[in-house]
Design a protein around this motif. Structure first.
Motif, PDB file in Angstrom:
ATOM      1  N   TYR A   2       1.184  -1.567  -0.131  1.00 31.98           N
ATOM      2  CA  TYR A   2      -0.364  -0.222  -0.251  1.00 31.98           C
ATOM      3  C   TYR A   2       1.026   1.315   0.254  1.00 31.98           C
ATOM      4  O   TYR A   2       0.623   2.130  -0.794  1.00 31.98           O
ATOM      5  CB  TYR A   2      -1.134   0.215   1.065  1.00 31.98           C
ATOM      6  CG  TYR A   2      -1.490   1.376   1.770  1.00 31.98           C
ATOM      7  CD1 TYR A   2      -2.802   1.544   0.235  1.00 31.98           C
ATOM      8  CD2 TYR A   2      -0.866   1.648   2.388  1.00 31.98           C
ATOM      9  CE1 TYR A   2      -3.549   2.702   0.592  1.00 31.98           C
ATOM     10  CE2 TYR A   2      -1.787   3.452   2.710  1.00 31.98           C
ATOM     11  CZ  TYR A   2      -2.954   3.540   1.372  1.00 31.98           C
ATOM     12  OH  TYR A   2      -3.626   4.797   1.872  1.00 31.98           O
ATOM     13  N   ILE A   3       1.701   1.574   0.490  1.00 32.72           N
ATOM     14  CA  ILE A   3       2.560   2.788   0.683  1.00 32.72           C
ATOM     15  C   ILE A   3       3.438   2.900  -0.785  1.00 32.72           C
ATOM     16  O   ILE A   3       3.579   3.857  -0.900  1.00 32.72           O
ATOM     17  CB  ILE A   3       3.752   2.758   2.185  1.00 32.72           C
ATOM     18  CG1 ILE A   3       3.229   2.026   3.140  1.00 32.72           C
ATOM     19  CG2 ILE A   3       4.987   3.430   2.017  1.00 32.72           C
ATOM     20  CD1 ILE A   3       3.818   2.021   4.554  1.00 32.72           C
ATOM     21  N   ILE A  63      11.028  11.279   1.906  1.00 33.57           N
ATOM     22  CA  ILE A  63      10.829  10.165   3.588  1.00 33.57           C
ATOM     23  C   ILE A  63      10.532   9.504   3.471  1.00 33.57           C
ATOM     24  O   ILE A  63      10.994   8.256   3.830  1.00 33.57           O
ATOM     25  CB  ILE A  63      10.207  11.558   4.177  1.00 33.57           C
ATOM     26  CG1 ILE A  63      10.299  12.799   4.519  1.00 33.57           C
ATOM     27  CG2 ILE A  63       9.860  10.387   5.335  1.00 33.57           C
ATOM     28  CD1 ILE A  63       9.513  13.481   4.759  1.00 33.57           C
ATOM     29  N   THR A  64       9.525   8.833   2.548  1.00 35.02           N
ATOM     30  CA  THR A  64       8.639   7.712   2.262  1.00 35.02           C
ATOM     31  C   THR A  64       9.959   6.259   1.627  1.00 35.02           C
ATOM     32  O   THR A  64      10.490   5.498   2.408  1.00 35.02           O
ATOM     33  CB  THR A  64       7.553   7.448   2.018  1.00 35.02           C
ATOM     34  OG1 THR A  64       6.519   8.346   2.007  1.00 35.02           O
ATOM     35  CG2 THR A  64       6.461   6.214   2.014  1.00 35.02           C
ATOM     36  N   GLU A  65      10.212   7.114   1.376  1.00 34.84           N
ATOM     37  CA  GLU A  65      11.355   5.781   0.487  1.00 34.84           C
ATOM     38  C   GLU A  65      12.887   5.994   1.104  1.00 34.84           C
ATOM     39  O   GLU A  65      13.463   4.549   0.748  1.00 34.84           O
ATOM     40  CB  GLU A  65      11.709   6.604  -1.136  1.00 34.84           C
ATOM     41  CG  GLU A  65      10.962   7.174  -2.141  1.00 34.84           C
ATOM     42  CD  GLU A  65      11.573   7.275  -3.457  1.00 34.84           C
ATOM     43  OE1 GLU A  65      10.394   7.287  -4.491  1.00 34.84           O
ATOM     44  OE2 GLU A  65      11.928   8.598  -3.146  1.00 34.84           O
ATOM     45  N   LEU A  66      12.799   7.655   2.150  1.00 34.87           N
ATOM     46  CA  LEU A  66      13.790   6.520   3.087  1.00 34.87           C
ATOM     47  C   LEU A  66      13.927   5.723   3.547  1.00 34.87           C
ATOM     48  O   LEU A  66      15.176   4.999   3.972  1.00 34.87           O
ATOM     49  CB  LEU A  66      15.015   8.147   3.333  1.00 34.87           C
ATOM     50  CG  LEU A  66      15.735   8.139   4.614  1.00 34.87           C
ATOM     51  CD1 LEU A  66      16.871   7.190   3.566  1.00 34.87           C
ATOM     52  CD2 LEU A  66      16.173   9.191   5.360  1.00 34.87           C
ATOM     53  N   MET A  67      12.643   5.383   4.409  1.00 36.93           N
ATOM     54  CA  MET A  67      11.764   4.796   5.292  1.00 36.93           C
ATOM     55  C   MET A  67      11.545   3.811   4.687  1.00 36.93           C
ATOM     56  O   MET A  67      12.407   3.045   5.551  1.00 36.93           O
ATOM     57  CB  MET A  67      10.586   5.359   5.877  1.00 36.93           C
ATOM     58  CG  MET A  67      10.927   5.757   6.851  1.00 36.93           C
ATOM     59  SD  MET A  67       8.915   6.298   8.101  1.00 36.93           S
ATOM     60  CE  MET A  67       8.312   7.188   7.373  1.00 36.93           C
ATOM     61  N   LEU A  68      11.540   3.324   3.652  1.00 36.26           N
ATOM     62  CA  LEU A  68      11.334   2.046   2.903  1.00 36.26           C
ATOM     63  C   LEU A  68      12.852   2.077   3.017  1.00 36.26           C
ATOM     64  O   LEU A  68      13.412   0.306   3.171  1.00 36.26           O
ATOM     65  CB  LEU A  68      10.925   1.958   2.085  1.00 36.26           C
ATOM     66  CG  LEU A  68       8.780   2.610   1.191  1.00 36.26           C
ATOM     67  CD1 LEU A  68       8.919   2.804   0.510  1.00 36.26           C
ATOM     68  CD2 LEU A  68       8.516   1.245   2.453  1.00 36.26           C
ATOM     69  N   GLN A  69      13.779   1.949   2.630  1.00 36.14           N
ATOM     70  CA  GLN A  69      15.382   1.882   2.116  1.00 36.14           C
ATOM     71  C   GLN A  69      16.170   1.519   3.238  1.00 36.14           C
ATOM     72  O   GLN A  69      16.807   0.690   3.617  1.00 36.14           O
ATOM     73  CB  GLN A  69      16.034   3.020   1.408  1.00 36.14           C
ATOM     74  CG  GLN A  69      17.326   2.738   1.529  1.00 36.14           C
ATOM     75  CD  GLN A  69      18.109   3.901   0.806  1.00 36.14           C
ATOM     76  OE1 GLN A  69      17.461   5.001   0.344  1.00 36.14           O
ATOM     77  NE2 GLN A  69      19.596   4.171   1.090  1.00 36.14           N
ATOM     78  N   ASN A  76      -7.193   7.208   2.073  1.00 37.63           N
ATOM     79  CA  ASN A  76      -6.548   9.099   1.458  1.00 37.63           C
ATOM     80  C   ASN A  76      -4.885   8.986   2.683  1.00 37.63           C
ATOM     81  O   ASN A  76      -5.383   9.359   3.381  1.00 37.63           O
ATOM     82  CB  ASN A  76      -7.181   9.871   2.388  1.00 37.63           C
ATOM     83  CG  ASN A  76      -7.862  11.007   2.207  1.00 37.63           C
ATOM     84  OD1 ASN A  76      -6.189  11.160   1.553  1.00 37.63           O
ATOM     85  ND2 ASN A  76      -8.391  11.924   2.696  1.00 37.63           N
ATOM     86  N   TRP A  77      -3.978   8.822   1.783  1.00 38.25           N
ATOM     87  CA  TRP A  77      -3.192   8.456   2.477  1.00 38.25           C
ATOM     88  C   TRP A  77      -2.792  10.333   3.706  1.00 38.25           C
ATOM     89  O   TRP A  77      -2.316  10.523   4.210  1.00 38.25           O
ATOM     90  CB  TRP A  77      -2.084   8.388   2.005  1.00 38.25           C
ATOM     91  CG  TRP A  77      -1.761   9.762   1.149  1.00 38.25           C
ATOM     92  CD1 TRP A  77      -2.071   9.672  -0.477  1.00 38.25           C
ATOM     93  CD2 TRP A  77      -1.095  10.891   0.447  1.00 38.25           C
ATOM     94  NE1 TRP A  77      -1.783  11.004  -1.336  1.00 38.25           N
ATOM     95  CE2 TRP A  77      -0.727  11.643   0.109  1.00 38.25           C
ATOM     96  CE3 TRP A  77       0.247  11.253   2.206  1.00 38.25           C
ATOM     97  CZ2 TRP A  77      -0.028  13.178  -0.471  1.00 38.25           C
ATOM     98  CZ3 TRP A  77       0.528  12.783   1.689  1.00 38.25           C
ATOM     99  CH2 TRP A  77       1.188  13.104   0.474  1.00 38.25           C
ATOM    100  N   GLU A  78      -3.246  11.447   2.738  1.00 35.90           N
ATOM    101  CA  GLU A  78      -3.528  12.997   3.104  1.00 35.90           C
ATOM    102  C   GLU A  78      -3.948  13.161   4.551  1.00 35.90           C
ATOM    103  O   GLU A  78      -3.674  13.724   5.557  1.00 35.90           O
ATOM    104  CB  GLU A  78      -3.556  13.891   2.333  1.00 35.90           C
ATOM    105  CG  GLU A  78      -2.635  13.772   1.663  1.00 35.90           C
ATOM    106  CD  GLU A  78      -3.247  14.895   0.442  1.00 35.90           C
ATOM    107  OE1 GLU A  78      -2.870  16.232   0.358  1.00 35.90           O
ATOM    108  OE2 GLU A  78      -4.602  14.717  -0.608  1.00 35.90           O
TER     109      GLU A  78
END
Length: 486
Positions: A256-257, A271-277, A327-329
């Motif tokens: 989902y993310i 930010i999200t990509e860095l958390m995933l990484q 609704n991710w926001e």
């Protein structure tokens, strides 16, 4: 150039001395209007900056509760963020421009009332920030070793009122409730090696306590998901790069993310990509002596549990939730009914602050903790404005405060030019306020006197090989400041 307050010398103890002071503190030309600003943090200084730049014929006074200026920059910014504190150089230039007079050690609402200020000045700007904690409203919130982020940050930054905060760091696990920049600041301070911290301006009592701390694991718990975190990428990178510290980011719905990432703005996407990484990165085996921080999502605090001896915190009980809408926001949160107990010996609540009203006459939203206003103009009080967190709530960073401060400054000038907040009556300004302070036995501190205190702190810091050693006793601050020589 230095402020005309150089004339203000030594401790003023009588009305006669104040009368002399009033005759010596004058601008070279007569000011049309008199403005006072309550609060010497970023909101106050940035509002003053706009006024000074765009209207040369104003007399501006800045009142501060403490004997020292700079508010949140001095007492809120993390000690290892020296680059952020460089904005003090800009504020110092404003204070020493000859256009603004700093008057410290004056509590508005106690030493001087809001009505006193309105009588003395054409314009009153309230920029005193947010100094009250928000509450979770759950059982156990009053237990020992459950503290607010505001108090904890004040403690390690040398805020006088929090210097004696009772903390027990002789525990292995701490939970921080909240996932904003302040929460990450606190986690970083708890886990950063002492060899790094001791080179900052962290308060000495905090440095000693952290040196002896047994905390090895810090969990940052949030109600929402990774797509809604409130911290910035800079703060996240700092946490990931902490030496001798591992991390664990709990991502429960990666598909989902990843599907949401293309829909998000660039800052959120990064930010999200860095958390995933970081979650994918295999870290070295975590030894017993190593430190670790964790990001845990979809957890709603429900209860704080005491230990068997009833003298310390044992755990935080949370409800596991899920996001109700696609609704991710701004998703709605739904309780799944599942519960989890997170063992810990310390809990820090980083859930935001709110402001307090200076007087009963001030229109105030007690639920939101802000002054009721429109575009910085306080409702029903012509000539009274508000700037910064007291107007907006605790949102944004120092850079965003610059824009809001300038916006309020623009509206002040608009209203002055239209005659909305000034009358034909000449206001007495600081003259009458200084007389009142003399009568009430208050010892105001000028900017020149603050510089004497500033020099003393820097000298003490040299002995510790630190940028400065903050003085935490208000009486000592005043005594040192009043040693200034003419």
């Amino acid at each position: 150039m230095y402020s005309p307050f150089k004339m203000w010398n030594g401790t003023i103890r009588s009305a006669k001395k104040y009368a002399c002071l009033r005759t010596t503190i004058r601008f070279s030309s007569v000011a049309k209007h008199k403005v006072c600003i309550v609060g010497s943090g970023p909101a106050g200084f940035y509002t003053a900056q706009h006024l000074i730049k765009n209207e040369p014929n104003l007399e501006i006074d800045m009142f501060e509760k403490l004997p020292v200026p700079f508010g949140l920059v001095r007492y809120g910014v993390a000690p290892d963020h020296a680059d952020v504190k460089n904005v003090i150089n800009t504020f110092t230039s404003i204070a020493k421009s000859g256009r603004l007079q700093f008057i410290g050690n004056v509590t508005i609402g106690k030493d001087v009332t809001l009505n006193d200020l309105r009588t003395a000045y054409d314009v009153v700007v309230l920029a005193y920030g947010a100094a009250q904690d928000r509450w979770l409203g759950i059982p156990g919130e009053n237990f020992e070793n459950v503290v607010s982020a505001r108090k904890f940050v004040g403690w390690y930054n040398g805020l006088p009122e929090e210097s004696n905060l009772q903390l027990n760091l002789n525990v292995e696990k701490a939970v921080i409730i909240g996932q904003g920049n302040v929460a990450l600041d606190i986690a970083r301070i708890l886990l950063t090696p002492i060899e790094i911290l001791k080179k900052t301006d962290i308060a000495q009592h905090a440095l000693q306590a952290l040196k002896e701390s047994k905390i090895r694991n810090v969990k940052l718990v949030g109600r929402r998901g990774p797509l809604q975190v409130a911290f910035t990428i800079k703060e996240l990178r700092e946490m990931i790069k902490l030496p001798e510290v591992s991390n664990r980011i709990h991502l429960e719905d990666r598909d989902y993310i990843e599907a949401c990432i293309p829909k998000t703005p660039r800052p959120r996407r990064r930010i999200t990509e860095l958390m995933l990484q970081s979650a994918d990165t295999k870290q070295a085996d975590v030894k017993d002596s190593s430190k670790q921080w964790e990001l845990i999502f979809h957890r709603t605090p429900l209860e704080i549990v005491k230990s068997e001896n009833q003298r310390s915190v044992k755990a935080l009980v949370v409800g596991i939730n899920r996001l109700k809408e696609d609704n991710w926001e701004n998703p709605q949160i739904e309780d799944t009914g599942l519960r989890e107990t997170i063992p810990c010996g310390m809990i820090i609540k980083s859930i935001g602050y709110k402001s307090l009203p200076l007087s009963d006459e001030l229109p105030f939203d007690h639920i939101k903790g802000v002054i009721r206003q429109k575009e910085g103009r306080v409702e029903g009080m012509p000539g009274v404005f508000c700037s910064g967190w007291v107007a907006s709530g605790p949102v944004g960073v120092i850079a965003s405060t610059l824009q809001s401060g300038h916006d309020v400054g623009k509206r002040i000038l608009d209203d002055l030019r239209k005659g909305i907040c000034a009358t034909s009556t000449v206001k007495p300004g600081r003259d009458v306020i200084l007389s009142q302070l003399a009568t009430r036995g208050v010892e105001p501190v000028t900017f020149v006197e603050w510089e004497t205190l500033d020099n003393e702190e820097r000298e003490r810091g040299k002995n510790q090989k630190k940028p400065r050693e903050k003085i935490i006793d208000v009486r000592e601050m005043i005594d040192i400041a009043k040693k200034v020589q003419s």
